[in-house]
Design a protein around this motif. Sequence first.
Motif, PDB file in Angstrom:
ATOM      1  N   LEU A 272       0.791  -1.219  -0.004  1.00 31.89           N
ATOM      2  CA  LEU A 272      -0.164   0.139  -0.050  1.00 31.89           C
ATOM      3  C   LEU A 272       0.672   1.309   0.080  1.00 31.89           C
ATOM      4  CD1 LEU A 272      -2.930   1.229   0.070  1.00 31.89           C
ATOM      5  CD2 LEU A 272      -2.533   1.219   2.456  1.00 31.89           C
ATOM      6  N   GLN A 273       1.839   1.057   0.797  1.00 31.15           N
ATOM      7  CA  GLN A 273       2.793   2.640   0.773  1.00 31.15           C
ATOM      8  C   GLN A 273       3.368   2.572  -0.615  1.00 31.15           C
ATOM      9  OE1 GLN A 273       5.708   2.155   3.926  1.00 31.15           O
ATOM     10  NE2 GLN A 273       4.366   2.504   5.480  1.00 31.15           N
ATOM     11  N   LYS A 274       3.756   1.762  -1.164  1.00 34.88           N
ATOM     12  CA  LYS A 274       4.491   1.674  -2.519  1.00 34.88           C
ATOM     13  C   LYS A 274       3.589   2.477  -3.627  1.00 34.88           C
ATOM     14  CE  LYS A 274       8.044  -2.019  -1.990  1.00 34.88           C
ATOM     15  NZ  LYS A 274       9.150  -1.211  -2.469  1.00 34.88           N
ATOM     16  N   GLU A 278       4.138   6.302  -5.363  1.00 32.23           N
ATOM     17  CA  GLU A 278       4.086   6.317  -6.961  1.00 32.23           C
ATOM     18  C   GLU A 278       3.117   6.978  -7.493  1.00 32.23           C
ATOM     19  OE1 GLU A 278       3.650   3.597 -10.952  1.00 32.23           O
ATOM     20  OE2 GLU A 278       5.142   3.035  -9.366  1.00 32.23           O
ATOM     21  N   LEU A 279       1.724   7.027  -6.908  1.00 24.96           N
ATOM     22  CA  LEU A 279       0.739   7.971  -7.183  1.00 24.96           C
ATOM     23  C   LEU A 279       0.937   9.292  -6.921  1.00 24.96           C
ATOM     24  CD1 LEU A 279      -2.151   8.397  -8.243  1.00 24.96           C
ATOM     25  CD2 LEU A 279      -3.105   7.966  -6.149  1.00 24.96           C
ATOM     26  N   ALA A 280       1.509   9.464  -5.544  1.00 24.23           N
ATOM     27  CA  ALA A 280       2.147  10.709  -5.226  1.00 24.23           C
ATOM     28  C   ALA A 280       2.866  11.485  -6.059  1.00 24.23           C
ATOM     29  CB  ALA A 280       2.585  10.614  -3.645  1.00 24.23           C
ATOM     30  N   LEU A 281       3.855  10.648  -6.447  1.00 23.63           N
ATOM     31  CA  LEU A 281       5.123  11.228  -7.205  1.00 23.63           C
ATOM     32  C   LEU A 281       4.783  11.697  -8.685  1.00 23.63           C
ATOM     33  CD1 LEU A 281       8.101   9.221  -6.323  1.00 23.63           C
ATOM     34  CD2 LEU A 281       7.814  11.468  -5.407  1.00 23.63           C
ATOM     35  N   LYS A 282       3.624  10.838  -9.299  1.00 23.31           N
ATOM     36  CA  LYS A 282       3.102  11.195 -10.430  1.00 23.31           C
ATOM     37  C   LYS A 282       2.281  12.383 -10.250  1.00 23.31           C
ATOM     38  CE  LYS A 282       3.026   9.389 -13.820  1.00 23.31           C
ATOM     39  NZ  LYS A 282       3.854   9.696 -15.046  1.00 23.31           N
ATOM     40  N   LEU A 283       1.457  12.660  -9.316  1.00 22.43           N
ATOM     41  CA  LEU A 283       0.287  13.705  -9.121  1.00 22.43           C
ATOM     42  C   LEU A 283       1.384  15.034  -9.104  1.00 22.43           C
ATOM     43  CD1 LEU A 283      -2.236  12.235  -7.097  1.00 22.43           C
ATOM     44  CD2 LEU A 283      -2.498  12.702  -9.755  1.00 22.43           C
ATOM     45  N   LEU A 284       2.316  14.857  -8.179  1.00 24.83           N
ATOM     46  CA  LEU A 284       3.294  16.081  -7.826  1.00 24.83           C
ATOM     47  C   LEU A 284       4.065  16.304  -9.203  1.00 24.83           C
ATOM     48  CD1 LEU A 284       4.592  15.194  -4.390  1.00 24.83           C
ATOM     49  CD2 LEU A 284       3.149  16.810  -4.913  1.00 24.83           C
ATOM     50  N   SER A 302      -0.293  16.739   4.799  1.00 29.03           N
ATOM     51  CA  SER A 302       0.857  16.823   4.075  1.00 29.03           C
ATOM     52  C   SER A 302       2.031  16.372   4.758  1.00 29.03           C
ATOM     53  CB  SER A 302       0.888  18.373   3.631  1.00 29.03           C
ATOM     54  OG  SER A 302       0.018  18.929   3.031  1.00 29.03           O
ATOM     55  N   ASN A 303       2.278  16.648   6.029  1.00 24.44           N
ATOM     56  CA  ASN A 303       3.354  16.206   6.588  1.00 24.44           C
ATOM     57  C   ASN A 303       3.234  14.441   6.589  1.00 24.44           C
ATOM     58  OD1 ASN A 303       4.413  18.588   7.443  1.00 24.44           O
ATOM     59  ND2 ASN A 303       3.074  18.629   9.223  1.00 24.44           N
ATOM     60  N   GLN A 304       2.412  13.962   6.715  1.00 19.66           N
ATOM     61  CA  GLN A 304       2.159  12.438   6.541  1.00 19.66           C
ATOM     62  C   GLN A 304       2.822  12.026   4.984  1.00 19.66           C
ATOM     63  OE1 GLN A 304      -1.391  10.638   7.075  1.00 19.66           O
ATOM     64  NE2 GLN A 304      -0.622   8.286   8.019  1.00 19.66           N
ATOM     65  N   LEU A 305       2.409  12.773   4.133  1.00 19.61           N
ATOM     66  CA  LEU A 305       2.821  12.646   2.680  1.00 19.61           C
ATOM     67  C   LEU A 305       4.469  12.789   2.620  1.00 19.61           C
ATOM     68  CD1 LEU A 305       2.227  12.299  -0.171  1.00 19.61           C
ATOM     69  CD2 LEU A 305       1.762  14.667  -0.573  1.00 19.61           C
ATOM     70  N   LYS A 311      10.737   8.311   3.018  1.00 19.79           N
ATOM     71  CA  LYS A 311      10.899   7.129   3.480  1.00 19.79           C
ATOM     72  C   LYS A 311      11.423   6.074   2.425  1.00 19.79           C
ATOM     73  CE  LYS A 311       8.984   2.943   5.977  1.00 19.79           C
ATOM     74  NZ  LYS A 311       7.651   2.546   6.520  1.00 19.79           N
ATOM     75  N   HIS A 312      10.740   6.401   1.075  1.00 23.07           N
ATOM     76  CA  HIS A 312      10.965   5.492   0.224  1.00 23.07           C
ATOM     77  C   HIS A 312      11.801   6.014  -1.109  1.00 23.07           C
ATOM     78  CE1 HIS A 312       7.839   2.310   1.115  1.00 23.07           C
ATOM     79  NE2 HIS A 312       7.287   3.455   1.803  1.00 23.07           N
ATOM     80  N   THR A 313      12.241   7.361  -0.955  1.00 19.44           N
ATOM     81  CA  THR A 313      13.114   7.723  -1.925  1.00 19.44           C
ATOM     82  C   THR A 313      13.855   8.991  -1.494  1.00 19.44           C
ATOM     83  OG1 THR A 313      13.073   9.094  -4.234  1.00 19.44           O
ATOM     84  CG2 THR A 313      11.151   9.390  -2.825  1.00 19.44           C
ATOM     85  N   SER A 314      15.043   8.920  -2.029  1.00 19.28           N
ATOM     86  CA  SER A 314      15.957  10.145  -1.648  1.00 19.28           C
ATOM     87  C   SER A 314      15.757  11.470  -2.334  1.00 19.28           C
ATOM     88  CB  SER A 314      17.453   9.574  -1.864  1.00 19.28           C
ATOM     89  OG  SER A 314      17.713   9.152  -3.200  1.00 19.28           O
ATOM     90  N   LEU A 315      14.955  11.372  -3.325  1.00 22.27           N
ATOM     91  CA  LEU A 315      14.861  12.484  -4.204  1.00 22.27           C
ATOM     92  C   LEU A 315      13.529  13.172  -4.036  1.00 22.27           C
ATOM     93  CD1 LEU A 315      16.196  11.310  -7.529  1.00 22.27           C
ATOM     94  CD2 LEU A 315      17.305  12.666  -6.029  1.00 22.27           C
TER      95      LEU A 315
END
Length: 320
Positions: A272-274, A278-284, A302-305, A311-315
């Motif tokens: 679920l986190q993954k 992916e959805l978040a990065l695409k929308l951003l 937004s802080n949770q996002l 946690k999942h990416t360095s970029l």
Amino acid sequence: MRNKKNVRAFFLVPPEVQLLDITGPAHLFYEAKTYGANIETHYLSLDLNNEVISSAGISLGRLEPYSNFELAENDILFVPGLESHLFFAIDFMKDQQPFFTWLQYQVRNNAKICSVCTGAYLLAFAGLLNGKHCTTHWKYFEDFQRRFPEAKLLSDRLLVHDGNLYSSAGVSSGIDLALYILEELYDAVFAAKVAKEVVIYLRRTENDPQLSMFLQYRNHMETRIHQVQEQLTQNLSKKQNIEDLAESVHMSPRNLTRLFKKTTGISIGQYLQKLRVELALKLLSQGSKVHTVANACGLKSSNQLRALIKKHTSLLPSQL
């Protein structure tokens, strides 16, 4: 639309061509013409025959021999994928030497050469990919690298652009490549209009992986786990608990948790986190507001996002 020059788009139609590899890009260029792009299209055969049978059994006709044309800087050639038994056959490749020589000449003329899926094999057999970055369908990575060690094969990449050579991963990625080319030729607004016309809402780019999270961890035969994955994917904006998921597939929460991990190799929570990342990065990347993205991903703030993406990416996206 900034480019007013006449553009010629050529589409090679080899024997047993993969239909979507050729029809996807061809249709986008057709739509571009309806929006005012000055595009002239040609469909080319590898031999003197003016008709080819696709891998799906559909006949494609009114083809012109490739040797009738000499390409130039404003010209584009799409080389689609074909059935593997053909490009694995020594006789077939030997018979295509005149085409490979022709292809080398068009590259020297600075025409844009674009491979879709296993069309990369034809470029590689012509020696065009030696020392060049490229990609092809993920299923053929190992074989491609073994056959063409001088090619700089990039795995898990949807599109690769090196000079006037372009390559894409497979099947539907030819559509993404066509949009990429249209944006280069004209502009982003024009490409977006064409994408909207064919109802493409999420345009994929060079940085997108071949297999998104929405396709990963699905290579199994456990129907109940597929159902749970589909439910998670389709309801990312909603809160979903293990009890409801288990009930939907007539299992206990404990058994579902164990079977999901055994089947996919990751936990339901990790999956679920993954999906959310992916959805978040695409929308951003498309300019959505941070709080809107958080809501779309089923997060409280937004802080949770920010914490999840960190946690999942360095970029981290610039918006965060």
